[in-house]
Structures are given as C-alpha cells and as structure tokens.
Design an enzyme around this catalytic site. Structure first.
Site, PDB file in Angstrom:
ATOM      1  N   ASN A   7      19.487  44.120  25.749  1.00  0.00           N
ATOM      2  CA  ASN A   7      20.113  44.199  24.421  1.00  0.00           C
ATOM      3  C   ASN A   7      21.397  45.003  24.416  1.00  0.00           C
ATOM      4  OD1 ASN A   7      18.072  46.351  24.842  1.00  0.00           O
ATOM      5  ND2 ASN A   7      18.878  47.119  22.909  1.00  0.00           N
TER       6      ASN A   7
ATOM      7  N   GLN B 121      15.964  39.434  22.158  1.00  0.00           N
ATOM      8  CA  GLN B 121      17.370  38.994  22.111  1.00  0.00           C
ATOM      9  C   GLN B 121      17.554  37.594  22.702  1.00  0.00           C
ATOM     10  OE1 GLN B 121      19.628  40.458  20.440  1.00  0.00           O
ATOM     11  NE2 GLN B 121      18.902  42.566  20.227  1.00  0.00           N
TER      12      GLN B 121
ATOM     13  N   ALA C  51      11.724  38.486  14.097  1.00  0.00           N
ATOM     14  CA  ALA C  51      12.313  37.578  13.100  1.00  0.00           C
ATOM     15  C   ALA C  51      13.734  37.964  12.707  1.00  0.00           C
ATOM     16  CB  ALA C  51      11.433  37.552  11.847  1.00  0.00           C
TER      17      ALA C  51
ATOM     18  N   THR D  95      -3.992  42.563   6.552  1.00  0.00           N
ATOM     19  CA  THR D  95      -3.726  41.380   5.750  1.00  0.00           C
ATOM     20  C   THR D  95      -2.380  40.775   6.140  1.00  0.00           C
ATOM     21  OG1 THR D  95      -4.991  42.317   3.936  1.00  0.00           O
ATOM     22  CG2 THR D  95      -3.505  40.508   3.383  1.00  0.00           C
TER      23      THR D  95
ATOM     24  N   CYS E  76      19.235  51.268  18.051  1.00  0.00           N
ATOM     25  CA  CYS E  76      17.994  52.038  18.143  1.00  0.00           C
ATOM     26  C   CYS E  76      18.197  53.338  18.897  1.00  0.00           C
ATOM     27  CB  CYS E  76      16.919  51.235  18.850  1.00  0.00           C
ATOM     28  SG  CYS E  76      16.626  49.671  18.055  1.00  0.00           S
TER      29      CYS E  76
END
Lengths: 383, 370
Positions: free
Chosen positions: B142, B172, B192, B229, B314
């Site tokens: 990345n 990536q 996503a 969930t 990050c």
C-alpha cells in the site's frame, strides 16, 4: 436522609478585609465548575454546601468541585434532622462495620441539649453496641464520624475528607498570559499559576505549514483540559513560520531557537497588552533544554518589560510529569505532533549565547515587519 | 478539490448507498431471525456476488468482517502458532497482529523486501520450515504499489510445507488488479472502502475446508466464524460498489497506468524522485521530494486544492514509514515521501493540475527554506 457535599475552603480565611471579595469569586468559580449539573449551592458559616443534586452524577460533580482552586477539602455527607435517632441512623451509614473509629461533634447551635462530647459519646456508644467489631481510638482512629449540629435544626454527618485542589480562587490574583507549546511543561505552568488565583490566558505559536493542524488541535485539547481548572476557555494563536524562515535564511544556525524565542516573547508581550494580562508565564525549567539556560532566559527577558513568571524553574522533569499526570494533561502532551520548534531545529543549538552576538545576528532581520506580520495571523479559538 | 489519496479511502458511490439504504429502510429485519427471510436472501446474494468476482464459490467462502484490519487480524491470530513468516512490507494490520503473536510467544520472522517494496521470494522461502504455521504476504504494497506474486509464492510455500497456511492482504488489489484465487491461497482479506464502498465493511475470503477458528464469539453468524448481527447496509453497499468497480476493472487499470505515467512525466524530476516500481499497481505513485518534507508539501498542495497522501495514512502519526525504511530508504528520502493514488473518477485534467500543484508547492517550499 439527603446526600450533600460539604466544601471547605483553603486560604480565603487569611484574607482579612478582602474576604468578602475572595468568597464571591470563589462562589462564582464553584458555580461555573458545576454548570450543567443539577445542584444548589448554599453558603453556611465557613463552608459551602451543595444540595439537590442528581445522586447518579455525584462523582462527576465531586470531580468538578475537586478541581476548583480554593477548595481545601470536601466531603460527601448526609443531612438529617438533628434528633438523636436521625443522627444515629446517618452515623451508621458513614461508619465502617469494623476497625478503629471515633466520633467528633461540632456544634454551631450552642443551644443543642447535649454538649459535643456528650453527643459523640452517645453516638459512639450506640455504634459500638451494634457493631462489636468496632473499637474506639480517639488518637489515631482508622475512621472518623463527623457530626455538625447546625443552627437550622439539621445535622450534617460525614465520614471522609477528600482533598481539594487547594490554592486561591482563580480571578483573585490578576491575569497572566501563558505561552503554551503542546509539550508537558507549559500546561503544568498554567495550572500552577491558576492555582495561585491567577486568570490565565493562553497563547500558542504555530508555524503552519511546517506544523500541522494536528499540533493545533492538540493544544486546543490541552486548553480544554486546563479549562477544568478555570484556566481561560479560549486560545490565541500566532503563526511564526515566516520568522523562522528568515532566521533560518539569514542568521547563525546555532541561534535559531534563541532568536525565535526572543520573537515569541515580544509577540507575547504585545498580545498580553491586548488582553490586559500583567505578566507572561512559561513552562521553562532551568537547564532542561538549550534555550532554558540562564543565558537563554536572559536573552529572552531582555526583549520584554513585563515580568515573566516561570513557576517550574526549579522543578525536575519527573516532578513536572507527576503534576501533568495528576491534572490529566500528560497523555495529551505526549501525543506525537511537532510543535513549532522542531522543524528548524539546528544540530547544535547555542547553550550559552552571548547577548552581544544575539543582538548582532538579530540586526540582519527586519524585526518590526516580522512582528507586524506575525501579529496579523492572530486567531482566537473559543473552546 | 482534486483527491489523490484513494489508497487511503475512496469517495463512496452514491448509487450504492442509495440502493442499500432503500433496502434496509424497508427490510430492516435481522437476517438471522425466523422472519428475516428477505434480509437473509439479500445477504446471501451480496455474499455470492462479491465472492464470485475473485474466486470460485465452489472452492471458496466469504466471511464478512468490519474491514481489512479485522480480516487480517483474524487470519494472523487464528493461524499463528510456532512460527509465522510475514514480509517486511506488510500493512500495519498484519504487522501489528504479528507483533501481538510474538508477544504471546510465537516466533515472528520477517522476509525482507527489495527497494520497490516487493518481498524477496528466495529469502521468504528460506524462512519457511516444517514448523511454520502461516505465511502472510501483502498482495499490493500500500505504500509503494509493488505487486507480490502471491500465487507463485503460495505454490512454493506449499511445496515446502503443505500444512502451512497462506494469507494475503488483498485490500489494495481487490477490484483493481485482475485476481482469481486458487487453491494455494487459504485466506485473502478485502475491504469495501477502497473501491467506493463504505468504511466498516470488509471480508475474509477463505478456502473451503480450511480450518479456521472464530475471533468473535456470540450469535454464530457467518457460519459461526464471525458473530455479530450482520451489517446488512454496509454489506449490500459493498456488493453494489464492487459490481460497479468490477464492471470496468480492466479498462480502469489501463487508464490508471496512463494517468500514473502521465503524472510522473509531468512532475519536475529535479524536485521529485520516484519510489514506485513501473510494474507496480497503476493505482499508486509514490515519490519523494528531494530534501523537502512530505507532510509540509501535503499541506501546501492542499492549499492549492490537491489532496495527496504521505505514505500510508494509517502510519501518518509516526515519523517515518516502517515499510519504506525496510525498503532501504534513509532519512532524507523518507522525510520527503508523498503518495498519489487514483480512482476511476480521476481524470487527466486533474492529473495535469495536480502535477502543477505538486511542482509549485515543492518549488515554493524550496525557495522558502533555501
């Protein structure tokens, strides 16, 4: 049985004729600290009483009270009618079930049918009867049950004394301008002066684009943390990037920091006059870094007329860290953002710069224009 | 505003959000409930549609997660025993999960990377032995865009130790490079929000029959491998976004290559040096500004309306990139790193303007600090 918080104040009683003034400021500060939480504040003889609060948020309320300068100590207690049975029921609430204890009574209402000693003995005796694992120790008790007989027919019963922030009510010692960097020391310096009753305004120097918004956000967060101690809820900032560039381009590299600090002091003095502050406050500690030698301090002081208060001057780093942790600024201070000093940091800063050399180098700069330009970058953040 | 930090995150597809939003507004039932049939069917459809884009559904299954980080952590923490081999070019999600394993007593072995950020294959293989439980190699680095041949690597790892698991962080690569998982890959992480979906959704793709323990325990969703969930809104949005992204993946790839090379050509090469390899992902161009600091340039570019990255978002709070240091770069180069990353929404005009801004910013900064 209503829960109440009893607040005792610290040095205000020393202030003789000014006492009324100190108490009024103290009261305003207490109210400001408790703002947004339901409560009623009452003044009684020699202390304040907080009542009618939401018990679920009592810890939060106590936390806020504990940070108000001028609070010597506070206790969570019970307010009951002063008949013997009611007082006893309250006493057994605040007394542990085992260990050594004593009962201490104070009567504001001297018409109360029992003397202090008699009431203490009576309540103590009943506690001993009910809880055989208790023992009486009047000299070094593990626990003290305090009973205050008040004049309005009620008694306050409480067990523990919690330490307050001490010091003097903020607002009773004039106003100062703190140079706040985002490091560990300057927030502590601001706290120390606020503790002595000073109203503290905050000035931060950044050097965008060499420092980022993260650095500024960090200082805002520190300012918010300090605001809990009644330090000003607003932050002033000035951009010194161009001053740094000019120093970097034209002056001896080892004087980068020294020269920048002189500009910061000049800018701070100007800002102090604007906000009506009577002194500058810094977090300097003697010898901690190259610019904090006596020579460095002399060179900075030489450019200002206002007194510069350095409450940490004799502190070791460790001692400063301890206070920073206590007041909750340490964790934010150590977040890794560049403050405005690091980008242009020379490899070997001058440790004992001579004033004559400094002044010679400074002549290479158009100080007046640089000052004007920096002052024009002023931003004000209400926090 | 010209946005060239698409490797950090991409603008969500409005259409995907609208479709997913409309569905969950109407069909808000818990997919696992008795009456949740319609929701459950939508979940199943989303799962199948994402999976079939990069793997044979007969051979692989897909576990929805909260994103790439969770998928990477799941792979590392569930498979890490005895010794684990990862490349020195891994994303923090793999690296830090590896460090966590190491602290728990697992031997962590780092395979060195070359200057382009790609793993050195022979060196990696030499670290694999019969006690190696897991090899994890990022598909597309990345920070530099270097593409690792994960299929070749996986094959050779399995030849050496057939019981060793092979995982790749494909965050990536997914939706950008042509990928078809084969049986040598046991686990593959995708996300996503790098392809127009939303943050908070990703998946761990797992070879069927590969034994995996859950990290999160609870209601037994996702075949018992990831309780909680299901985030049906995020998942459906992910499926819509993936469908959109995959539609033109091949043409996009060619266009990204052109844009990347165009940008590089337009940059003043007295000011910038290129770190990204020519055969790396066309979605990423990493450069270093000679003698200047990337984060300052980033701010000056932003003033000119161009958003670029500095290395990996990050790790932007740390002084230097661990990955680029592993590539062998030193202080000055590391200080000056800028990463431009593209999306199909990027157009040539933006590239031209971005190059102008980058050149102007670097020239201005150079003039200011001499």
């Amino acid at each position: 049985m209503e829960k109440v918080i009893i607040i005792r104040y610290a040095e205000i009683h020393l202030k003789g004729k000014n006492r009324g003034y100190f108490e009024r400021v103290f009261c305003v500060n207490l109210e400001r600290a408790m703002k947004g939480l339901k409560h009623e504040l009452h003044r009684t003889s020699g202390r304040y009483l907080v009542t009618a609060f939401d018990e679920a948020r009592m810890e939060e309320l106590c936390g806020r009270i504990s940070r108000v300068f001028g609070v010597h100590s506070y206790s969570v207690g019970l307010c009951v009618p002063y008949d013997l049975d009611s007082v006893y029921r309250a006493a057994r609430e605040v007394c542990p079930r085992a260990g050594s204890f004593k009962v201490q009574t104070h009567r504001a209402d001297k018409k109360y049918p029992m003397t202090s000693m008699e009431l203490s003995a009576h309540i103590g005796g009943r506690l001993l009867d009910e809880f055989p694992q208790l023992t009486v120790d009047v000299h070094e008790p593990g626990h003290t049950v305090c009973i205050d007989i008040r004049e309005n027919g009620t008694a306050l019963v409480f067990g523990k004394f919690e330490r307050g922030a001490g010091g003097m009510p903020v607002g009773t010692s004039g106003k100062g301008l703190l140079l706040i960097s985002g490091g560990i020391d300057s927030p502590v310096a601001g706290y120390m002066m606020a503790k002595r009753g000073m109203t503290v305004e905050l000035l931060h120097f950044h050097s965008y684009p060499y420092t980022n918004d993260g650095a500024k956000e960090k200082v805002k967060e520190l300012a918010r943390l300090l605001a809990r101690y009644s330090v000003s809820g607003r932050l002033l900032t000035l951009n010194v990037a161009h001053i740094q560039e000019e120093i970097h381009a034209k002056c001896a590299a080892e004087l980068n920091v020294t020269l920048l600090r002189r500009f910061m002091f000049r800018l701070a003095e100007q800002t102090a006059r604007d906000v009506n502050a009577k002194c500058l406050i810094t977090g300097e500690s003697l010898g901690q870094v190259a610019s904090q030698t006596i020579e460095g301090i002399t060179s900075s002081n030489a450019v200002v007329k206002l007194p510069v208060l350095r409450p940490l001057i004799g502190f070791d780093k460790e001692e400063i860290v301890l206070i920073a942790k206590k007041i909750g600024t340490f964790e934010t201070s150590v977040l890794p953002y560049e403050d405005c000093c690091t980008v242009f940091l020379p490899d070997f800063p001058a440790i004992r710069p001579k004033l004559s050399f400094i002044e010679e180098e400074e002549k290479k700069l158009d100080a007046e224009a640089l000052m004007r330009e920096a002052l024009a970058t002023k931003e004000v953040f209400e926090l | 505003m010209i946005y060239l930090d698409n490797a950090a995150t991409t603008q969500p597809f409005g259409g995907a959000m609208a479709q997913a939003g409309e569905f969950v507004q109407k069909c808000y039932f818990n997919p696992s409930a008795q009456y949740g049939g319609e929701a459950s069917a939508a979940l199943k459809e989303a799962r199948a549609s994402i999976l079939e884009k990069i793997a044979d559904p007969a051979q692989f299954e897909l576990i929805f997660t909260s994103g790439g980080t969770e998928a990477d952590n799941h792979a590392l923490l569930a498979c890490g025993r005895r010794n684990v081999v990862i490349s020195a070019g891994e994303h923090a999600a793999v690296y830090e999960a590896g460090v966590h394993l190491k602290n728990a007593g697992v031997e962590l072995r780092f395979a060195p990377v070359g200057q382009d950020g790609g793993v050195r294959e022979e060196a990696l293989l030499s670290l694999v032995d019969e006690r190696t439980s897991l090899v994890s190699v990022v598909h597309v680095n990345n920070e530099t865009g270097a593409v690792n041949d994960i299929f070749g690597l996986a094959r050779r790892v399995k030849e050496k130790n057939p019981r060793c698991a092979f995982h790749s962080d494909g965050v990536q690569a997914f939706g950008k490079l042509p990928v078809r998982l084969n049986g040598d890959i046991d686990l593959y992480s995708v996300s996503a929000h790098k392809i127009g979906g939303l943050r908070g959704t990703g998946a761990l793709i797992k070879r069927k029959g590969f034994p995996l323990q859950p990290l999160l325990h609870g209601g037994g969703q996702e075949g018992g491998l990831r309780s909680g969930t299901e985030n049906l809104f995020g998942i459906m949005d992910f499926a819509f976004a993936a469908a959109e992204k995959f539609k033109n993946a091949e043409a996009d790839l060619a266009r990204m290559r052109e844009l990347r090379e165009r940008l590089w050509q337009l940059l003043d090469q007295d000011l910038y040096v290129r770190l990204s390899p020519a055969d790396g992902s066309p979605y990423i161009l990493t450069v270093s500004a000679r003698g200047l600091r990337g984060e300052i340039l980033q701010r000056l570019c932003a003033e000119r309306g161009v958003i670029v990255g500095t290395g990996s978002a990050c790790s932007s709070k740390k002084p230097h990139s661990r990955v680029l240091e592993a590539c062998g770069y030193k202080g000055d180069v590391l200080d000056g790193v800028l990463r431009m990353s593209f999306s199909p929404a990027t157009n040539e005009e933006e590239i031209v303007l971005a190059a102008q801004a980058l050149n102007a910013a670097a020239a201005a900064l150079k003039a200011r600090i001499g």
